[in-house]
Scaffold this active site. Structure first.
Site, PDB file in Angstrom:
ATOM      1  N   LYS A  41       0.816  -1.219   0.000  1.00  0.00           N
ATOM      2  CA  LYS A  41       0.000   0.000   0.000  1.00  0.00           C
ATOM      3  C   LYS A  41       0.852   1.272   0.000  1.00  0.00           C
ATOM      4  O   LYS A  41       0.403   2.322  -0.471  1.00  0.00           O
ATOM      5  CB  LYS A  41      -0.921   0.018   1.220  1.00  0.00           C
ATOM      6  CG  LYS A  41      -1.872  -1.156   1.335  1.00  0.00           C
ATOM      7  CD  LYS A  41      -3.060  -1.014   0.424  1.00  0.00           C
ATOM      8  CE  LYS A  41      -4.088  -2.111   0.688  1.00  0.00           C
ATOM      9  NZ  LYS A  41      -5.299  -1.964  -0.132  1.00  0.00           N
ATOM     10  N   SER A  62      -9.432   0.508   6.780  1.00  0.00           N
ATOM     11  CA  SER A  62      -9.460  -0.303   8.000  1.00  0.00           C
ATOM     12  C   SER A  62      -8.083  -0.369   8.646  1.00  0.00           C
ATOM     13  O   SER A  62      -7.948  -0.860   9.762  1.00  0.00           O
ATOM     14  CB  SER A  62      -9.949  -1.719   7.685  1.00  0.00           C
ATOM     15  OG  SER A  62     -11.270  -1.693   7.217  1.00  0.00           O
TER      16      SER A  62
END
Length: 204
Positions: A41, A62
């Site tokens: 990410k 999240s």
């Protein structure tokens, strides 16, 4: 200010003799465990924070993308707000905060993350809303992994599919680098919305 390729850590490639013997094929695992914040990410997050013209970025996560974006914004001296479910792992919530981002916790039984983001966006008109997958900056950031895979001349690449940002980036990076490997997306059978969307010709 570092470029994307200066900021990221290259993927770790591991060849497994056990899997090679079991499956009767050459298999290499590309691991992003040692990437900044512990996942791929960061590639997307850094590229987004680097190229978004806004000085403040808003996202929903999240945990993994939120951590990555918070760290990227810290490196680039930008503000970051991450909408997170109250049920997110506490270690991830604290990690986002420790990177200097503002965490907005929501009870998803009462309000959805997207609805909360929409409300915050009205209050933050100068902020850039960052999707963790459906964003050109995100896909271009993940393309850096595709470029690394291209130079290894694999015949086949299997990529996990969630929102599609990683697999799209890998395909783009491969194509840009002249790679010819076939790319297959893999997802759980009970959460195969990408496969069903592909078959239907529309997002499901």
């Amino acid at each position: 200010m570092k470029t994307l390729f200066e900021a990221i850590r290259p993927a770790t490639f591991v060849e497994s003799e056990k899997l090679k013997s079991l499956l009767n094929l050459d298999l290499t695992v590309a691991s992003e465990t040692f990437q900044h914040t512990g996942s791929f990410k960061f590639r997307a997050a850094y590229n987004l924070a680097l190229n978004a013209p806004n000085e403040e970025i808003l996202t929903a996560s999240s945990g993994n993308f939120g951590q990555a974006l918070a760290y990227a914004c810290q490196l680039l001296n930008k503000k970051c707000t991450v909408v997170m479910p109250e049920t997110s792992a506490r270690v991830k919530i604290e990690a986002v905060r420790n990177y200097g981002a503002t965490v907005d916790l929501v009870d998803t039984q009462k309000i959805g993350r997207n609805e909360r983001v929409a409300r915050l966006a009205e209050q933050m008109p100068n902020a850039y809303f960052a999707s963790a997958y459906d964003d050109e900056f995100v896909i271009n950031g993940n393309a850096s992994l595709g470029a690394e895979l291209a130079v290894r001349n694999f015949d086949v690449i299997i990529s996990p599919v969630g929102g599609g940002g990683l697999s799209s980036g890998i395909v783009k990076g491969l194509c840009d680098a002249g790679g010819v490997a076939q790319v297959f997306g893999a997802e759980p059978l009970l959460a195969n919305d990408a496969a069903r969307s592909f078959q239907a010709g529309k997002i499901i």
